[in-house]
Design a protein around this motif. Structure first.
Motif: not given
Length: 225
Positions: A136-148
């Motif tokens: 979780s620390s690798d993404a600014e915004e969670s799914k369904p955003a594509p950050d992860i």
């Protein structure tokens, strides 16, 4: 075949590890503790979203947003009590190993917290096949955003056009589509084949064991061919 690195991004919860319904139950307990009545079926359909988006999706914009962090913390605490019960789906470990043996870079594209990810990896028992993993620390915004997924590509040294994503929720498919990554869906997390295909999944299998059985003709096999 050129020398570019090719790889497979794997969602973990509900895709490789049988945890989706534990998440649904943990959210249900969290909502009850804050006197919110949310049907379990509605919660399950939202599992796969990031916790912040799940709360907003299920309680609406008129909710008391000051409760959001406590709701998520309560979910996390309840879900932690189920950690000893988490098991990998049949074929999950063998599927990861097959991908690695075929020369594909295996990346766990997980949004779990670091400690939870360690529990999931123990359930998988396939670290020798896993090149990288996100949390979780690798993404600014969670799914369904594509950050992860973007973070998972970076972690594996991959480009979107050289990757396939395996996931169990429509939110997985939506996230991958934003990066142009084809999704192979699995129904073992509780989402139907029809829903996954309607969301845009290129292929759908019952679970890791069925995907492994069809590996050579699947998107994963074609990627490594």
């Amino acid at each position: 075949m050129d020398a570019r690195t090719r790889g497979v991004l794997f969602d973990v919860d509900g895709t490789l590890v049988d945890s989706s319904y534990f998440h649904a139950l943990a959210w249900w307990e969290a909502f009850r503790q804050f006197e919110h009545t949310v049907p379990m079926s509605a919660i399950h359909r939202a599992v796969g979203m990031g916790g912040d988006k799940l709360v907003a999706h299920l309680l609406g914009e008129s909710r008391d947003e000051s409760q959001d962090d406590e709701l998520k913390a309560t979910h996390d605490a309840v879900f932690g009590t189920y950690w000893p019960s988490l098991v990998a789906f049949d074929g999950a470990r063998s599927l990861l190993k097959r991908c690695a043996e075929e020369g594909l870079t295996v990346v766990l594209a997980s949004s779990a917290r670091d400690r939870e990810l360690r529990v999931l990896r123990r359930a998988l028992d396939a670290d020798e096949a896993i090149a990288a993993a996100t949390s979780s620390s690798d993404a600014e915004e969670s799914k369904p955003a594509p950050d992860i997924l973007a973070a998972a590509l970076d972690a594996g040294g991959l480009r979107a056009e050289d990757a396939v994503f395996v996931g169990d929720a429509v939110w997985d498919v939506y996230a991958a589509s934003k990066l142009g990554i084809p999704t192979v869906g699995v129904t073992c997390g509780g989402t139907s084949e029809g829903e996954l295909r309607e969301a845009g999944a290129a292929e759908v299998y019952a679970g890791p064991d069925e995907l492994l059985e069809a590996f050579a003709s699947s998107a994963l096999g074609r990627l490594g061919a």
